[in-house]
Design a protein around this motif. Structure first.
Motif, PDB file in Angstrom:
ATOM      1  N   LYS A  99     -71.592 -43.962 -39.551  1.00 50.13           N
ATOM      2  CA  LYS A  99     -71.381 -42.601 -40.044  1.00 50.13           C
ATOM      3  C   LYS A  99     -71.870 -41.577 -39.014  1.00 50.13           C
ATOM      4  O   LYS A  99     -71.196 -40.578 -38.747  1.00 50.13           O
ATOM      5  CB  LYS A  99     -72.111 -42.412 -41.367  1.00 50.13           C
ATOM      6  N   ALA A 156     -70.927 -48.275 -51.470  1.00 49.70           N
ATOM      7  CA  ALA A 156     -71.629 -47.233 -50.703  1.00 49.70           C
ATOM      8  C   ALA A 156     -70.654 -46.276 -50.031  1.00 49.70           C
ATOM      9  O   ALA A 156     -70.809 -45.046 -50.117  1.00 49.70           O
ATOM     10  CB  ALA A 156     -72.538 -47.876 -49.659  1.00 49.70           C
ATOM     11  N   ASP A 159     -69.893 -42.217 -50.998  1.00 50.88           N
ATOM     12  CA  ASP A 159     -70.372 -41.233 -50.026  1.00 50.88           C
ATOM     13  C   ASP A 159     -69.426 -40.031 -50.010  1.00 50.88           C
ATOM     14  O   ASP A 159     -68.249 -40.153 -49.655  1.00 50.88           O
ATOM     15  CB  ASP A 159     -70.450 -41.871 -48.636  1.00 50.88           C
ATOM     16  N   ARG A 160     -69.948 -38.859 -50.356  1.00 44.91           N
ATOM     17  CA  ARG A 160     -69.110 -37.669 -50.473  1.00 44.91           C
ATOM     18  C   ARG A 160     -68.632 -37.134 -49.131  1.00 44.91           C
ATOM     19  O   ARG A 160     -67.767 -36.252 -49.089  1.00 44.91           O
ATOM     20  CB  ARG A 160     -69.883 -36.584 -51.225  1.00 44.91           C
ATOM     21  N   ASP A 161     -69.177 -37.660 -48.047  1.00 48.91           N
ATOM     22  CA  ASP A 161     -68.719 -37.243 -46.717  1.00 48.91           C
ATOM     23  C   ASP A 161     -67.476 -38.007 -46.275  1.00 48.91           C
ATOM     24  O   ASP A 161     -66.949 -37.751 -45.195  1.00 48.91           O
ATOM     25  CB  ASP A 161     -69.832 -37.437 -45.685  1.00 48.91           C
ATOM     26  N   LYS A 212     -63.749 -39.364 -42.410  1.00 50.33           N
ATOM     27  CA  LYS A 212     -64.939 -38.524 -42.520  1.00 50.33           C
ATOM     28  C   LYS A 212     -64.509 -37.079 -42.688  1.00 50.33           C
ATOM     29  O   LYS A 212     -63.793 -36.516 -41.872  1.00 50.33           O
ATOM     30  CB  LYS A 212     -65.811 -38.679 -41.275  1.00 50.33           C
TER      31      LYS A 212
END
Length: 204
Positions: A137, A180, A184-186, A203
């Motif tokens: 990330k 996961a 993940d809001r990203d 992303k």
């Protein structure tokens, strides 16, 4: 996000022959449809910086470099025998000057990387996907794609096929990764039934 694999980039004939040889030796080789999808994503992104976890014989990296003539690939391999063979294959296809081939444990190597990548192809040890995720990330640029392979694994992960007792641990760890990355809001994540399953995460 939809991809028409019928219109996916063609794979070099010499490379196809080497891929078939690798499969016959039961050496890891990306599934044909998975590779076509990966090349489509790379083309869509106009990828110039690519990171690969799990080089094997270097054949997927070569396909990416042939598809993206301006791209450079950083690729990490743990096993020395495969590392040596990948190095030879990069030279054979004339792409060695666009590769950064690293021999080592991805969990350690990722900590030392600083560049931002357009595309990350995750195809190393499946049990380590979740461990790698925070560093992947960090290394992925906004708008870039994290492409994780083998996330459905013979139908075991989705529950379509009963998981053998010896494989329950790895299936649990893949499920943890999928939970996961999906939470993940990203990221915007799609799990695709291509090959043995792909989690494609963009992303935001």
């Amino acid at each position: 996000m939809e991809f028409d694999l019928n219109n996916a980039p063609p794979i070099d004939a010499r490379l196809t022959a080497l891929r078939e040889q690798a499969k016959n030796r039961r050496d890891p080789a990306t599934e044909d449809d998975t590779l076509r999808l990966l090349l489509s994503v790379a083309r869509m992104l106009k990828a110039e910086r690519i990171l690969e976890i799990g080089t094997a014989e270097g054949l997927t990296s070569i396909a990416l470099l042939l598809e993206c003539p301006k791209a450079e690939v950083t690729t990490i391999e743990l096993e020395e025998e495969r590392y040596i063979l990948a190095k030879k294959n990069f030279a054979r296809f004339g792409v060695e000057d666009r590769t950064n081939l690293i021999l080592g444990d991805a969990g350690e190597v990722l900590l030392s990387l600083q560049k931002q990548y357009d595309l990350i192809f995750l195809d190393g040890p499946k049990a380590q996907y979740l461990q790698y995720f925070p560093q992947l990330k960090r290394l992925l640029r906004t708008g870039g794609a994290l492409f994780a392979d083998d996330v459905l694994l013979y139908g075991w992960v989705s529950g379509k096929v009963e998981t053998p007792v010896k494989r329950r641990s790895i299936v649990r760890k893949i499920r943890e990764y999928l939970q996961a990355v999906s939470a993940d809001r990203d990221f915007l994540t799609n799990i695709l039934e291509v090959g043995e399953g792909v989690a494609l995460s963009i992303k935001k």
